[in-house]
Write an enzyme that holds these catalytic residues in place. Sequence first.
Site, short mmCIF file in Angstrom:
data_model
loop_
_atom_site.label_atom_id
_atom_site.label_comp_id
_atom_site.label_asym_id
_atom_site.label_seq_id
_atom_site.Cartn_x
_atom_site.Cartn_y
_atom_site.Cartn_z
N CYS A 1 44.39 38.54 31.93
CA CYS A 1 45.37 39.09 32.87
C CYS A 1 45.06 38.57 34.26
O CYS A 1 43.90 38.51 34.66
CB CYS A 1 45.28 40.62 32.85
SG CYS A 1 46.40 41.43 34.00
N LEU A 2 46.09 38.20 35.00
CA LEU A 2 45.89 37.69 36.36
C LEU A 2 45.29 38.76 37.27
O LEU A 2 44.70 38.43 38.30
CB LEU A 2 47.21 37.18 36.94
CG LEU A 2 47.75 35.90 36.28
CD1 LEU A 2 49.17 35.62 36.75
CD2 LEU A 2 46.84 34.71 36.55
N HIS B 1 51.96 43.28 26.72
CA HIS B 1 51.06 43.22 27.89
C HIS B 1 51.81 43.58 29.18
O HIS B 1 51.34 44.40 29.98
CB HIS B 1 50.46 41.82 27.98
CG HIS B 1 49.51 41.62 29.12
ND1 HIS B 1 48.15 41.52 28.96
CD2 HIS B 1 49.75 41.50 30.45
CE1 HIS B 1 47.58 41.35 30.15
NE2 HIS B 1 48.54 41.33 31.08
N GLU B 2 52.99 42.97 29.37
CA GLU B 2 53.75 43.21 30.61
C GLU B 2 54.36 44.61 30.63
O GLU B 2 54.43 45.24 31.69
CB GLU B 2 54.83 42.14 30.79
CG GLU B 2 54.31 40.69 30.83
CD GLU B 2 53.18 40.46 31.82
OE1 GLU B 2 53.08 41.19 32.83
OE2 GLU B 2 52.35 39.55 31.59
N GLN C 1 51.86 43.94 39.88
CA GLN C 1 50.72 43.05 40.14
C GLN C 1 50.80 42.40 41.53
O GLN C 1 49.79 41.92 42.03
CB GLN C 1 50.63 41.95 39.08
CG GLN C 1 50.24 42.48 37.71
CD GLN C 1 50.14 41.36 36.70
OE1 GLN C 1 51.12 40.95 36.09
NE2 GLN C 1 48.93 40.83 36.53
N HIS D 1 51.86 46.92 31.95
CA HIS D 1 51.80 46.91 33.42
C HIS D 1 52.83 47.87 34.01
O HIS D 1 52.54 48.60 34.96
CB HIS D 1 52.06 45.51 33.98
CG HIS D 1 50.86 44.61 33.97
ND1 HIS D 1 49.70 44.92 34.64
CD2 HIS D 1 50.64 43.40 33.40
CE1 HIS D 1 48.82 43.93 34.48
NE2 HIS D 1 49.36 43.00 33.72
N GLY E 1 52.58 35.19 32.38
CA GLY E 1 53.35 36.42 32.55
C GLY E 1 52.88 37.17 33.79
O GLY E 1 51.71 37.07 34.17
C1 QAP Z 1 49.60 38.09 29.98
O1 QAP Z 1 48.26 36.72 31.30
C2 QAP Z 1 49.37 37.59 28.59
O2 QAP Z 1 41.39 35.45 33.33
C3 QAP Z 1 49.59 37.02 31.02
O3 QAP Z 1 40.93 33.44 35.03
C4 QAP Z 1 48.07 37.41 28.12
O4 QAP Z 1 48.85 34.88 32.42
C5 QAP Z 1 50.41 37.31 27.75
C6 QAP Z 1 44.79 34.11 33.61
C7 QAP Z 1 47.86 36.94 26.82
C8 QAP Z 1 50.20 36.84 26.48
C9 QAP Z 1 48.92 36.64 26.01
C10 QAP Z 1 43.72 34.91 33.23
C11 QAP Z 1 44.55 33.07 34.50
C12 QAP Z 1 46.15 34.34 33.15
C13 QAP Z 1 42.44 34.67 33.70
C14 QAP Z 1 47.97 35.61 32.05
C15 QAP Z 1 42.21 33.62 34.59
C16 QAP Z 1 43.26 32.82 34.98
C17 QAP Z 1 46.55 35.40 32.41
CO CO Z 2 48.48 41.22 33.17
#
Ligand code: QAP
Ligand code: CO
Length: 169
Positions: free
Chosen positions: A92-93, A134-135, A50, A138, A45
């Site tokens: 989270c990215l 989550h989004e 971001q 943001h 996501g």
């Molecule tokens: C949001 O999060 C989300 O720490 C998106 O080193 C989170 O894509 C939605 C990511 C949980 C649903 C459930 C995180 C990649 C990606 C990191 C992400 C990392 C590399 C997070």
């Molecule tokens: Co995020």
Amino acid sequence: MVRPILRLGADVLCHPARPVAHLGDELRSLVRDMADTMYASKGIGLAAPQIGVDARVFVVDLTGPERASDLHVFVNPSFVSREGMQLGEEGCLSVPGFDATVARAARVVLRAQDLDGGWHTVEATRLLARAFEHEMDHLDGRLFVDRLKPLSRAHIVGRIERLSRTGRW
Ligand code: QAP
Ligand code: CO
């Protein structure tokens, strides 16, 4: 085009984003960049702030970067309802390398526009409900760390401050 992802500490990540007024080629190009950036960074996501864009848009693809086969775009989204509670691991990215257990609604209903301006209502549970919450955070200027207990948040933010002092963030 893959764009740089802003990290915790960036100003646009802590202000509410503006509604999208014009649905056109510029928005399509933004969404393409958001999808490219999300897949390249192995995320599921990504919200416009971001990548530094002040607009109420997010993309989600729970199939992940390998399959990349189920992209959904949400423009000007709002919650119709949220109910129940689920606990789950979340990252989270914009906070790479850190994750934590976050309490989220168990079931949400979201209303949003697609790229053509049509309105849709989507019901979600489990991981998709978590992704929507989550989004949406943001778009309202919040990160998942803001949902943690103060001590857990301080622990993560403290480690990030330490990293940024030595140029590693
Ligand atoms: C949001 O999060 C989300 O720490 C998106 O080193 C989170 O894509 C939605 C990511 C949980 C649903 C459930 C995180 C990649 C990606 C990191 C992400 C990392 C590399 C997070
Ligand atoms: Co995020």
